[in-house]
Structure formats: structure tokens, C-alpha cells
Design a protein around this motif. Sequence first.
Motif, PDB file in Angstrom:
ATOM      1  N   HIS A 146      22.362  -9.579  -0.817  1.00  0.00           N
ATOM      2  CA  HIS A 146      21.166  -9.642  -1.991  1.00  0.00           C
ATOM      3  C   HIS A 146      19.749  -9.833  -1.158  1.00  0.00           C
ATOM      4  O   HIS A 146      18.410 -10.193  -1.628  1.00  0.00           O
ATOM      5  CB  HIS A 146      20.804 -10.089  -3.177  1.00  0.00           C
ATOM      6  N   HIS A 147      19.929 -10.381  -0.248  1.00  0.00           N
ATOM      7  CA  HIS A 147      19.000 -11.232   1.038  1.00  0.00           C
ATOM      8  C   HIS A 147      17.884  -9.752   2.033  1.00  0.00           C
ATOM      9  O   HIS A 147      17.700  -9.485   2.518  1.00  0.00           O
ATOM     10  CB  HIS A 147      19.260 -11.828   2.166  1.00  0.00           C
ATOM     11  N   LEU A 148      19.411  -8.976   2.026  1.00  0.00           N
ATOM     12  CA  LEU A 148      19.094  -8.212   2.937  1.00  0.00           C
ATOM     13  C   LEU A 148      17.904  -7.141   2.661  1.00  0.00           C
ATOM     14  O   LEU A 148      17.418  -6.644   3.631  1.00  0.00           O
ATOM     15  CB  LEU A 148      20.168  -6.449   3.065  1.00  0.00           C
ATOM     16  N   PRO A 149      17.521  -6.365   1.405  1.00  0.00           N
ATOM     17  CA  PRO A 149      16.445  -5.130   1.183  1.00  0.00           C
ATOM     18  C   PRO A 149      14.929  -6.337   1.070  1.00  0.00           C
ATOM     19  O   PRO A 149      14.381  -5.942   2.507  1.00  0.00           O
ATOM     20  CB  PRO A 149      16.112  -5.488  -0.383  1.00  0.00           C
ATOM     21  N   ARG A 150      14.521  -7.527   1.540  1.00  0.00           N
ATOM     22  CA  ARG A 150      13.885  -8.709   1.491  1.00  0.00           C
ATOM     23  C   ARG A 150      13.539  -9.099   3.591  1.00  0.00           C
ATOM     24  O   ARG A 150      12.688  -8.601   4.043  1.00  0.00           O
ATOM     25  CB  ARG A 150      13.816  -9.794   1.288  1.00  0.00           C
ATOM     26  N   TYR A 151      14.762  -8.476   4.034  1.00  0.00           N
ATOM     27  CA  TYR A 151      14.935  -8.826   4.924  1.00  0.00           C
ATOM     28  C   TYR A 151      14.411  -7.457   5.659  1.00  0.00           C
ATOM     29  O   TYR A 151      13.211  -7.350   6.959  1.00  0.00           O
ATOM     30  CB  TYR A 151      16.066  -8.980   6.133  1.00  0.00           C
ATOM     31  N   LEU A 152      14.480  -6.196   5.437  1.00  0.00           N
ATOM     32  CA  LEU A 152      13.955  -5.011   5.209  1.00  0.00           C
ATOM     33  C   LEU A 152      12.701  -4.727   5.842  1.00  0.00           C
ATOM     34  O   LEU A 152      12.185  -4.065   6.257  1.00  0.00           O
ATOM     35  CB  LEU A 152      14.961  -3.650   4.597  1.00  0.00           C
ATOM     36  N   ALA A 153      12.398  -5.163   4.700  1.00  0.00           N
ATOM     37  CA  ALA A 153      10.883  -5.732   4.331  1.00  0.00           C
ATOM     38  C   ALA A 153       9.918  -6.206   5.072  1.00  0.00           C
ATOM     39  O   ALA A 153       8.799  -5.397   5.225  1.00  0.00           O
ATOM     40  CB  ALA A 153      10.636  -5.732   2.607  1.00  0.00           C
ATOM     41  N   ARG A 154      10.722  -6.934   5.320  1.00  0.00           N
ATOM     42  CA  ARG A 154      10.002  -7.844   6.936  1.00  0.00           C
ATOM     43  C   ARG A 154       9.498  -6.858   7.870  1.00  0.00           C
ATOM     44  O   ARG A 154       8.738  -6.967   8.473  1.00  0.00           O
ATOM     45  CB  ARG A 154      10.945  -9.216   7.306  1.00  0.00           C
ATOM     46  N   SER A 155      10.585  -6.338   8.487  1.00  0.00           N
ATOM     47  CA  SER A 155      10.420  -4.505   9.111  1.00  0.00           C
ATOM     48  C   SER A 155       9.786  -3.905   9.005  1.00  0.00           C
ATOM     49  O   SER A 155       8.775  -3.457   9.764  1.00  0.00           O
ATOM     50  CB  SER A 155      12.206  -4.815   9.374  1.00  0.00           C
ATOM     51  N   LEU A 156       9.494  -3.277   7.458  1.00  0.00           N
ATOM     52  CA  LEU A 156       8.655  -2.406   7.338  1.00  0.00           C
ATOM     53  C   LEU A 156       6.786  -2.970   7.621  1.00  0.00           C
ATOM     54  O   LEU A 156       5.793  -2.096   7.649  1.00  0.00           O
ATOM     55  CB  LEU A 156       8.462  -1.835   6.142  1.00  0.00           C
ATOM     56  N   ALA A 157       6.979  -4.363   7.480  1.00  0.00           N
ATOM     57  CA  ALA A 157       5.176  -4.491   6.837  1.00  0.00           C
ATOM     58  C   ALA A 157       4.930  -5.248   8.419  1.00  0.00           C
ATOM     59  O   ALA A 157       3.626  -5.301   8.294  1.00  0.00           O
ATOM     60  CB  ALA A 157       5.665  -6.048   5.720  1.00  0.00           C
ATOM     61  N   ASP A 158       5.799  -5.520   9.235  1.00  0.00           N
ATOM     62  CA  ASP A 158       5.608  -5.812  10.607  1.00  0.00           C
ATOM     63  C   ASP A 158       5.080  -4.118  11.673  1.00  0.00           C
ATOM     64  O   ASP A 158       4.138  -4.614  12.473  1.00  0.00           O
ATOM     65  CB  ASP A 158       6.680  -6.143  11.406  1.00  0.00           C
ATOM     66  N   ASN A 159       5.819  -3.524  10.803  1.00  0.00           N
ATOM     67  CA  ASN A 159       4.781  -2.658  11.472  1.00  0.00           C
ATOM     68  C   ASN A 159       4.976  -1.107  10.741  1.00  0.00           C
ATOM     69  O   ASN A 159       5.826  -0.709   9.833  1.00  0.00           O
ATOM     70  CB  ASN A 159       6.418  -2.068  12.273  1.00  0.00           C
ATOM     71  N   ARG A 160       3.873  -0.404  10.173  1.00  0.00           N
ATOM     72  CA  ARG A 160       3.020   0.093   9.262  1.00  0.00           C
ATOM     73  C   ARG A 160       3.142   1.679   9.372  1.00  0.00           C
ATOM     74  O   ARG A 160       3.484   2.910   8.317  1.00  0.00           O
ATOM     75  CB  ARG A 160       1.867   0.339   9.219  1.00  0.00           C
ATOM     76  N   GLN A 161       4.334   2.191  11.081  1.00  0.00           N
ATOM     77  CA  GLN A 161       4.309   3.559  10.953  1.00  0.00           C
ATOM     78  C   GLN A 161       6.180   3.405  11.106  1.00  0.00           C
ATOM     79  O   GLN A 161       7.119   4.509  10.809  1.00  0.00           O
ATOM     80  CB  GLN A 161       4.513   3.649  12.045  1.00  0.00           C
ATOM     81  N   ALA A 162       6.571   2.170  10.737  1.00  0.00           N
ATOM     82  CA  ALA A 162       8.554   1.717  10.518  1.00  0.00           C
ATOM     83  C   ALA A 162       9.428   2.548   9.611  1.00  0.00           C
ATOM     84  O   ALA A 162       8.261   2.698   8.240  1.00  0.00           O
ATOM     85  CB  ALA A 162       9.318   0.131  10.717  1.00  0.00           C
TER      86      ALA A 162
END
Length: 314
Positions: free
Chosen positions: A23-39
Motif C-alpha cells: 500500500h506504500h507503492l502508490p504514494r511512492y509513485l506519486a512522489r515521482s509524478l510530483a517531482d516531474n510534471r511531465q512524467a
Amino acid sequence: REWMIRRFGSLINLPPVPPVMLHHLPRYLARSLADNRQARVAYLVVDGLALDQWIVLREVLREQDSKIEFREDAVFAWVPTLTSVSRQAAFAGVPPIYFQSTINTADKESHLWAQFWLKEGLTRDQVAYMKGLGDLASSADCAGGPGTELPEGLCEVLSQPKLRVVGLVIDKVDRIMHGMELGAAGMLSQVRQWAKQGFMQKLISFLHEHGFEIYLTSDHGNIEAKGIGKPAEGAVAELRGERARVYRDPRLRARAKERFREAWEWPPIGLPEGYLALLAPNRSAFVQEGKRVVSHGGVSVEEVIVPFVEIRRQ
């Protein structure tokens, strides 16, 4: 078993970076999207893929594409290691206690997935979900590119210009498992054969061509187990799995345990009230005595620890 009782509950509230549980994984992925708005992120959940089967899949993918790279890790699945519990948590981004009304079905996964990302600030047309994947199309359904044998509906979803995050359930391994009569060795052989058919390689290539970062995980693993008999309880159990039975009433669970004295009454860690699991002991299953099956639901290392892999290209 003792470690799981003492420590499993402490894993739930650990920070999502680095991720420790599904259940941590979606929040981990959200960090990736937040760091790069084009990701753009693709989240591949290969239902039922155990760590040893991931190794087989990894080997075949490397044979098929010499430029592919893997950053490998592992996370804990939820217990009982059942699809409706663990896979839902992997998409909802929260422990199962928060989706009590759907704990016995995976039919609301797409809603939970979308709900998570809407709370993260994405819009509905930026989020997608698809399940029932794992087989190539009989004809070249995708328009050009390296994924020309992927199902047409999948290609349409992945080609949406506004799409930023997609969750994909590849359930082929789980389907292989539930029809497996040749034990763990048969599972490895069948997973290798499926991998060589090329669905995963073509999907990964298509995703990379369309600019996605790719993360792969599994909702649970599996083990070869030997039958110890079925509890004779009719409709008493809410869920009658091969490695886990679920009850609402602790008295009913206790009655079932009287016959299977080594079975384990799993404490309701992170689970909804009234979700009481009885787990088959060791490498056994609640099936016909002496019958060998490949199954899941329990707390073996093979069932509980699942791969979490970032897939890149050089």
C-alpha cells in the motif's frame, strides 16, 4: 511465524519512501509524478508472481531485449495473501481496514485507484486502469510500433495524450497457478513459456516508446502445498480459500481450528473488523488430504515478500 506476529504490524505506518508494503507503492509513485510534471508512470501488477518466478521472467526479458535494465527491490504483501486484500491495497494506497465494504472482491479496484490519484491532484482523464491482461492479440491490433500484438483496448488506453498514470493488472500468472497440477517446478516452466510468448516484452517496449516510467510488482506470491482436508462448514466461512479461510465470528473460526489444530488464527492487523482469517499451517492447504496444489493466502516467505522493480532502458 513469530517474526510476523511481532513485527508485521509495525510495517504498516512506515514512510512510503522507501516503500516497505504494497500500500506504500502508490504514494511512492506519486512522489515521482510530483517531482516531474511531465512524467508518465505505468504500474504493472502481475497477479500471483512470486520472487522465484520473477527471476525467470527477468531472465527471459533480458534475452528478448539486451537494453533492458532492472532496479530491483521487494516489499511485503498483505496478510492473508489474497487478491481481494493485497491487490486492492496495492491500488488503493491504504491498508485494507479502509476498504471494508469491498474487502471480499477486487471489483472496485479501478475506483480506489482513481480515487487515490484524484486526491493527489490529477484529473480523471490523466488516470487509467485495466485488468485481465497477459495474452497477445491474435492479430496486430496496435497501430505500428514495437507493441503491435498487444490488445487493441490496451493500446487505446496507453495512447491517450493526457494520460499520466496507468495501473495494469496482468493476471496470466495467477491463471496459470490456479490450473497448475505439476507443483512449483511446473509453475516455473509455465511462467517461462508464457514469458517467451512476448506479452511482457512487447508491453514494456510499448510503454517505453510512449514515455512511461515502468514499475512492476505483485500482490502475492505462491507456494506448493499439500492438502490436509477441507473444513466441513458449508456456508459458514466468508471466504473458502486453499490456504486461508475467513470468518466473521471468532467462535466459528475457533470451531474450524478444533479440527486443524496447527492452523493459525491470524490477528486482524490492518484488517476490517470481523475479518478473521484462519491460515493453513506450514506448507499445507485446506484441500483434499494428500492433494498437491500451488496456492496462496498464507504467510510463507514465498507468499508474503513480492518483487518491486523499476524497469528501464539503456
